[in-house]
Design a protein around this motif. Structure first.
Motif, PDB file in Angstrom:
ATOM      1  N   SER A  63       0.856  -1.182   0.000  1.00 51.75           N
ATOM      2  CA  SER A  63       0.000   0.000   0.000  1.00 51.75           C
ATOM      3  C   SER A  63       0.902   1.246   0.000  1.00 51.75           C
ATOM      4  N   GLY A  64       0.585   2.200  -0.827  1.00 47.02           N
ATOM      5  CA  GLY A  64       1.367   3.432  -0.892  1.00 47.02           C
ATOM      6  C   GLY A  64       2.419   3.448  -1.994  1.00 47.02           C
ATOM      7  N   PHE A  65       2.709   2.274  -2.558  1.00 44.17           N
ATOM      8  CA  PHE A  65       3.753   2.236  -3.587  1.00 44.17           C
ATOM      9  C   PHE A  65       3.370   3.088  -4.798  1.00 44.17           C
ATOM     10  N   PHE A  66       2.178   2.882  -5.320  1.00 44.19           N
ATOM     11  CA  PHE A  66       1.752   3.641  -6.506  1.00 44.19           C
ATOM     12  C   PHE A  66       1.380   5.075  -6.143  1.00 44.19           C
ATOM     13  N   ALA A  67       0.770   5.231  -4.972  1.00 50.94           N
ATOM     14  CA  ALA A  67       0.355   6.572  -4.546  1.00 50.94           C
ATOM     15  C   ALA A  67       1.539   7.531  -4.492  1.00 50.94           C
ATOM     16  N   GLY A  68       2.732   6.997  -4.191  1.00 50.81           N
ATOM     17  CA  GLY A  68       3.898   7.859  -4.009  1.00 50.81           C
ATOM     18  C   GLY A  68       4.665   8.186  -5.275  1.00 50.81           C
ATOM     19  N   MET A  69       4.168   7.756  -6.418  1.00 46.81           N
ATOM     20  CA  MET A  69       4.917   8.016  -7.660  1.00 46.81           C
ATOM     21  C   MET A  69       4.845   9.482  -8.081  1.00 46.81           C
ATOM     22  N   LYS A  70       5.981   9.987  -8.576  1.00 48.51           N
ATOM     23  CA  LYS A  70       6.003  11.358  -9.098  1.00 48.51           C
ATOM     24  C   LYS A  70       5.466  11.370 -10.525  1.00 48.51           C
ATOM     25  N   VAL A  71       4.965  12.516 -10.931  1.00 47.62           N
ATOM     26  CA  VAL A  71       4.492  12.672 -12.306  1.00 47.62           C
ATOM     27  C   VAL A  71       5.696  12.830 -13.232  1.00 47.62           C
ATOM     28  N   MET A  72       5.671  12.208 -14.386  1.00 44.16           N
ATOM     29  CA  MET A  72       6.771  12.348 -15.342  1.00 44.16           C
ATOM     30  C   MET A  72       6.835  13.800 -15.833  1.00 44.16           C
ATOM     31  N   PRO A  73       8.053  14.315 -16.053  1.00 43.59           N
ATOM     32  CA  PRO A  73       8.198  15.725 -16.456  1.00 43.59           C
ATOM     33  C   PRO A  73       7.323  16.073 -17.672  1.00 43.59           C
ATOM     34  N   ASP A  74       6.612  17.179 -17.563  1.00 39.64           N
ATOM     35  CA  ASP A  74       5.793  17.751 -18.646  1.00 39.64           C
ATOM     36  C   ASP A  74       4.553  16.934 -19.003  1.00 39.64           C
ATOM     37  N   ALA A  75       4.325  15.816 -18.315  1.00 42.52           N
ATOM     38  CA  ALA A  75       3.178  14.963 -18.678  1.00 42.52           C
ATOM     39  C   ALA A  75       1.858  15.713 -18.523  1.00 42.52           C
ATOM     40  N   GLN A  76       1.708  16.433 -17.408  1.00 44.65           N
ATOM     41  CA  GLN A  76       0.433  17.126 -17.185  1.00 44.65           C
ATOM     42  C   GLN A  76       0.138  18.142 -18.272  1.00 44.65           C
ATOM     43  N   GLU A  77       1.137  18.962 -18.558  1.00 39.26           N
ATOM     44  CA  GLU A  77       0.926  20.042 -19.537  1.00 39.26           C
ATOM     45  C   GLU A  77       0.647  19.473 -20.924  1.00 39.26           C
ATOM     46  N   VAL A  78       1.456  18.498 -21.328  1.00 38.51           N
ATOM     47  CA  VAL A  78       1.308  17.978 -22.689  1.00 38.51           C
ATOM     48  C   VAL A  78      -0.003  17.190 -22.835  1.00 38.51           C
ATOM     49  N   ILE A  79      -0.358  16.399 -21.841  1.00 34.30           N
ATOM     50  CA  ILE A  79      -1.606  15.623 -21.950  1.00 34.30           C
ATOM     51  C   ILE A  79      -2.802  16.566 -21.989  1.00 34.30           C
ATOM     52  N   GLN A  80      -2.750  17.614 -21.190  1.00 39.80           N
ATOM     53  CA  GLN A  80      -3.858  18.571 -21.224  1.00 39.80           C
ATOM     54  C   GLN A  80      -3.983  19.221 -22.613  1.00 39.80           C
ATOM     55  N   LYS A  81      -2.839  19.520 -23.214  1.00 42.62           N
ATOM     56  CA  LYS A  81      -2.875  20.072 -24.587  1.00 42.62           C
ATOM     57  C   LYS A  81      -3.400  19.036 -25.582  1.00 42.62           C
ATOM     58  N   LEU A  82      -2.935  17.802 -25.426  1.00 43.97           N
ATOM     59  CA  LEU A  82      -3.374  16.744 -26.345  1.00 43.97           C
ATOM     60  C   LEU A  82      -4.899  16.591 -26.323  1.00 43.97           C
ATOM     61  N   MET A  83      -5.488  16.784 -25.126  1.00 43.35           N
ATOM     62  CA  MET A  83      -6.934  16.594 -24.981  1.00 43.35           C
ATOM     63  C   MET A  83      -7.760  17.558 -25.821  1.00 43.35           C
ATOM     64  N   GLU A  84      -7.145  18.660 -26.215  1.00 49.15           N
ATOM     65  CA  GLU A  84      -7.882  19.594 -27.076  1.00 49.15           C
ATOM     66  C   GLU A  84      -8.083  19.013 -28.471  1.00 49.15           C
ATOM     67  N   LYS A  85      -7.126  18.209 -28.889  1.00 47.80           N
ATOM     68  CA  LYS A  85      -7.158  17.681 -30.258  1.00 47.80           C
ATOM     69  C   LYS A  85      -7.534  16.195 -30.316  1.00 47.80           C
ATOM     70  N   TYR A  86      -7.228  15.460 -29.243  1.00 43.98           N
ATOM     71  CA  TYR A  86      -7.432  14.011 -29.236  1.00 43.98           C
ATOM     72  C   TYR A  86      -8.351  13.594 -28.085  1.00 43.98           C
ATOM     73  N   GLU A  87      -8.928  12.407 -28.229  1.00 42.98           N
ATOM     74  CA  GLU A  87      -9.610  11.785 -27.094  1.00 42.98           C
ATOM     75  C   GLU A  87      -8.576  10.928 -26.376  1.00 42.98           C
ATOM     76  N   ILE A  88      -8.421  11.153 -25.068  1.00 40.65           N
ATOM     77  CA  ILE A  88      -7.371  10.477 -24.292  1.00 40.65           C
ATOM     78  C   ILE A  88      -7.981   9.404 -23.387  1.00 40.65           C
ATOM     79  N   PHE A  89      -7.463   8.184 -23.494  1.00 40.87           N
ATOM     80  CA  PHE A  89      -7.765   7.138 -22.518  1.00 40.87           C
ATOM     81  C   PHE A  89      -6.468   6.764 -21.797  1.00 40.87           C
ATOM     82  N   VAL A  90      -6.529   6.662 -20.484  1.00 40.30           N
ATOM     83  CA  VAL A  90      -5.390   6.170 -19.703  1.00 40.30           C
ATOM     84  C   VAL A  90      -5.600   4.670 -19.527  1.00 40.30           C
ATOM     85  N   VAL A  91      -4.624   3.885 -19.963  1.00 45.05           N
ATOM     86  CA  VAL A  91      -4.808   2.425 -20.010  1.00 45.05           C
ATOM     87  C   VAL A  91      -3.655   1.760 -19.251  1.00 45.05           C
ATOM     88  N   SER A  92      -3.962   1.221 -18.088  1.00 40.02           N
ATOM     89  CA  SER A  92      -2.934   0.671 -17.201  1.00 40.02           C
ATOM     90  C   SER A  92      -3.172  -0.819 -16.957  1.00 40.02           C
TER      91      SER A  92
END
Lengths: 177, 177
Positions: free
Chosen positions: B62-91
């Protein structure tokens, strides 16, 4: 030849979700809802507006999904289907994060012949590539436009028309085998 | 016009899984693995055969995944991608049932602009209908035959050839926007 693929919903298709609500309703609120489940356009909200918040809250309880019974003939028919088709179990469980672990366990216990790699938890289902989708919810059936949707009869969908309907697992067997 | 769809993997693509292992390795075993991560054909098993059982067991904590850092620039780029693409997160999280609830929470915290309906937990990914798959694992990339797979560089895949590679989120941005 590559096997055709069938995506199968869990709640009210493989697992008796409405039966689980009925059981808890009787146990905790002393309400027998057998007749209510036959109402046209049944929904828990319409049938029990005064209890709806309570009923809905059960879905967030630990043990709610674990306690579901298997739908009649589901095990036998799905095992037979697997000889001819590739089976994916596709459940919109991400809405209930606590349920996912219980669902993995439930599947291991009741459908040990389905490998975890063929289990999918999601919200939308329209991005699943399959030849058939067996599901009880109109929104999933209606959005499944690239394969054949099969509406699995449940109390809350008896009024829906315009889709191929399967009333039970024996009918799925007849149709697909 | 209908948006094209991008399926995006979570661990080592959106979330820094290798970084999480590195952090715990240093913290608990006092091992700095910075150099190991540069090994050709890196894997935790190959780099630390003597600690592998221990390292693997962390993924069930418990806590292993919760503690992961976000990959650099992922938030900004994914948010931009969402304007042009439909995004599914698939894990492929069904292997780690405990992780799924943490992953739902992690996504809510770090990517609040992604609705839960666009989150998918699975084993196999080849039944996901998408135009692009961004993933770090060869097995997923190789099986994604109906769209364009983009191999997201990670320590364990630097030796793989024959696929379009993206080294970081800025390169994804350049390629797709």
């Amino acid at each position: 030849m590559k096997k055709q693929r069938i995506a199968i919903d869990m709640d009210d298709v493989m697992a008796d979700a409405n039966g689980r609500f009925r059981e808890i309703l009787l146990d905790r609120l002393r309400v027998d809802c057998t007749e209510h489940l036959l109402m046209p356009e049944f929904s828990w909200q319409r049938a029990f507006p005064e209890h709806y918040q309570t009923i809905h809250s059960w879905t967030y309880e630990s043990g709610f999904f674990a306690g579901m019974k298997v739908m009649p003939d589901a095990q036998e028919v799905i095992q037979k289907l697997m000889e001819k088709y590739e089976i994916f179990v596709v459940s919109a469980a991400v809405e209930f994060p606590l349920s996912m672990q219980e669902k993995v366990e439930w599947l291991k216990i009741h459908f040990p012949f389905i490998d975890w790699r063929f289990l999918v938890f999601c919200g939308h289902k329209y991005m699943i590539k399959a030849d058939y989708l067996i599901d009880d919810h109109l929104k999933n059936i209606a959005a499944f436009t690239e394969g054949t949707p099969l509406l699995f009869t449940a109390a809350h969908n008896r009024h829906i028309e315009g889709y191929t309907r399967v009333n039970n697992w024996r009918e799925v067997e007849q149709l697909l085998l």
